[in-house]
Design an enzyme around this catalytic site. Structure first.
Site, PDB file in Angstrom:
ATOM      1  CG  ASP A   1     -32.476 -24.144 148.956  1.00 30.91           C
ATOM      2  OD1 ASP A   1     -33.028 -25.023 149.653  1.00 30.91           O
ATOM      3  OD2 ASP A   1     -33.111 -23.277 148.321  1.00 30.91           O
TER       4      ASP A   1
ATOM      5  CG  ASP B   1     -39.039 -25.706 143.675  1.00 30.93           C
ATOM      6  OD1 ASP B   1     -39.209 -24.760 144.459  1.00 30.93           O
ATOM      7  OD2 ASP B   1     -38.446 -26.759 144.014  1.00 30.93           O
TER       8      ASP B   1
ATOM      9  CE  LYS C   1     -38.010 -28.235 147.167  1.00 27.95           C
ATOM     10  NZ  LYS C   1     -37.032 -27.613 146.253  1.00 27.95           N
TER      11      LYS C   1
ATOM     12  N   GLY D   1     -33.090 -29.829 156.941  1.00 27.10           N
ATOM     13  CA  GLY D   1     -32.252 -30.476 157.946  1.00 27.10           C
ATOM     14  C   GLY D   1     -32.259 -29.788 159.298  1.00 27.10           C
TER      15      GLY D   1
ATOM     16  CD  GLU E   1     -36.382 -30.595 158.825  1.00 24.01           C
ATOM     17  OE1 GLU E   1     -35.260 -30.570 158.280  1.00 24.01           O
ATOM     18  OE2 GLU E   1     -36.548 -30.645 160.058  1.00 24.01           O
TER      19      GLU E   1
ATOM     20  CG  ASP F   1     -39.476 -24.933 150.775  1.00 22.96           C
ATOM     21  OD1 ASP F   1     -38.663 -25.213 151.676  1.00 22.96           O
ATOM     22  OD2 ASP F   1     -39.155 -24.240 149.780  1.00 22.96           O
TER      23      ASP F   1
END
Ligand SMILES: *[C@@H]1O[C@H](CO)[C@@H](O)[C@H](O)[C@H]1NC(C)=O
Ligand SMILES: *[C@@H]1O[C@H](CO)[C@@H](O)[C@H](O)[C@H]1NC(C)=O
Ligand SMILES: *[C@@H]1O[C@H](CO)[C@@H](O)[C@H](O)[C@H]1NC(C)=O
Length: 464
Positions: A271, A135, A214, A251, A249, A216
């Site tokens: 999160d 991450d 992923k 939601g 994003e 962000d």
């Protein structure tokens, strides 16, 4: 193994009950004939509509000949498979591990390598957990100029060997490497973002042989997600490397409505944190978008917290069961190098994983709630099956503060005819001995769940 057991049981049941069933079939047939003769135009329309939907399902191994209108009202899949990104990835939800929930910013190449080792040693890799995803915080604070190109680079203190070497290590174990980026000026931990650098960054990731991104949503420069996320899709596509594209994003812009064309999965919520309140809230939000998921594109309620210590065994079991039923990505978020036997038991329940990885890819959903504040819940979803069987995954979830009976009528689950049923308990790993013809239920502990696969053969088909 499980499949064989189901078949054997069904066979013995039908032999046992055959005379009774044969009589009922005759009665039902006469009744159906009368019913069909008197069918109205509106019924016909409903039936045609249902048939159109089931044609779509048939492609993924679902028996299209069943009278599915009742099912389709409950497990409405009208958006299923309509918009998916065509990069060949994510036919079932991705499975693996991600560093964030346990390690946050304290991640380095040793943790990643040891995690890859542990995924193999614990047997989790063999069960399908193949993505090893780094991450935020892997990147150097600044881009490095190579000739005139400002390139992303790893932090030299924590990833001194570089990402390509790490990818080689992970690939050498038969696993895949995932990485993290941001559709803004900076990542959330203030590493370089990719907004405006999509093509360059995608080329760098592909040259490192990364398998998953992923992406962000921090430092968005006030530009909407719908404008920022497609650029990276196109950039990844132009590298010709197959890279799973995970949109994160949070939601904010109702991604289920547009993201299936853009990514292989899209976060539907903020999160997750390691608490019962967070997990249940996120499950409910993700449930609203159930009909949009399908092979190639998944709703993402965020990574698993199982094993991080903030919830009880029963709560983690519920978390894992509901995530599996919702066809969520199963990305482990704990330290797999140091798992308790209970954590490993939950994460490696193959029968529950099989529900998540079912080829039909239809997201299970909340069917009914009762009790105080709706805390007694029934969740269910259709699974792939071969004719004439139909399979349903069912979760009875007790979100109340005391143990309670949760029951549901077969009719509410969409089971419309008198049927032969076998019910397998996916946590007890056994078939139930007796099943009522009208309803289904069990005593469930507080914050715990029960999970089953119900297999039935509509009598409509059993005599052909
Ligand atoms: C499924 O949902 C859509 C709206 O998203 C609705 O138009 C359609 O009638 C529903 N289908 C069935 C069979 O209930
Ligand atoms: C790129 O997009 C095309 C068209 O959607 C698709 O057929 C192809 O598989 C994609 N390639 C990659 C590497 O994602
Ligand atoms: C939900 O379950 C309750 C309790 O079992 C039942 O009374 C109710 O009819 C169900 N509602 C629906 C819409 O099926």
């Amino acid at each position: 193994m499980a499949l064989n057991l189901v078949r054997t049981r069904d066979l013995s049941l039908s032999k046992l009950e055959f005379p009774l069933i044969a009589k009922r079939v005759r009665m039902v047939s006469v009744f159906l004939l009368i019913l069909l003769l008197s069918i109205s135009t509106s019924h016909k329309r409903l039936f045609i509509e249902a048939t159109e939907h089931t044609e779509k399902l048939a492609f993924h191994g679902f028996d299209k000949s069943i009278l599915a209108s009742k099912y389709l009202q409950i497990y409405n899949n009208s958006k299923y498979g309509t918009l998916q990104l065509d990069n060949g990835l994510g036919k079932t939800p991705p499975m693996g591990w991600n560093s964030w929930n346990h390690f946050g910013c304290s991640v380095d190449e040793r943790v990643i390598k040891e995690t890859a080792d542990a995924l193999v040693a614990t047997g989790l890799a063999e069960l399908g957990y193949v993505y090893v995803n780094i991450d935020d915080c892997w990147a150097n604070k600044r881009r490095i100029l190579v000739f005139v190109a400002p390139l992303l680079a790893p932090d030299p203190n924590t990833f001194p060997s570089g990402i390509k070497a790490l990818a080689d290590y992970v690939h050498g174990k038969g696993l895949k490497l995932g990485i993290y980026g941001d559709a803004g000026q900076l990542t959330c931990q203030q590493r370089p973002g990719s907004l405006g650098f999509e093509l360059l960054d995608a080329m760098v990731l592909a040259s490192w042989e990364v398998d998953y991104l992923k992406y962000d949503n921090c430092y968005d420069m006030g530009i909407s997600p719908q404008k920022r996320y497609p650029a990276m899709r196109d950039a990844l596509n132009s590298t010709a490397r197959s890279i799973f594209y995970s949109i994160c994003e949070w939601g904010v812009d109702d991604p289920a409505l547009w993201a299936p064309r853009v990514g292989n999965s899209w976060r539907t919520t903020i999160d997750i944190s390691d608490s019962w309140e967070s997990m249940t809230r996120i499950a409910d939000i993700n449930d609203k978008w159930a009909e949009y998921a399908g092979p190639g594109g998944w709703n993402d309620p965020d990574m698993l917290e199982v094993g991080n210590g903030g919830m009880t065994y029963q709560e983690y079991r519920s978390h894992f069961s509901i995530w599996a039923l919702m066809k969520a990505p199963l990305l482990i978020g704990c330290d797999v190098r140091n798992m308790s036997p209970q954590t490993l038991e939950i994460l490696s329940n193959k029968e529950v994983i099989d529900v998540n990885q079912d080829s039909l890819g239809l997201q299970g959903r909340k069917i009914n709630v009762s009790g105080k504040d709706g805390c007694l819940q029934v969740w269910a979803g259709l699974l792939s099956s071969s004719a004439p069987e139909i399979r349903l995954a069912i979760v009875l979830w007790n979100r109340c503060s005391t143990a309670s009976m949760i029951s549901v009528s077969w009719l509410e689950l969409g089971v419309i005819f008198d049927v032969i049923v076998s019910v397998r308990d996916l946590w007890e790993h056994k078939f139930l001995d007796s099943i009522s013809r009208d309803s289904f239920g069990a005593e469930v502990d507080s914050h715990d769940c029960k999970m089953y696969i119900m297999t039935h053969i509509p009598l409509f088909h059993s005599e052909s």
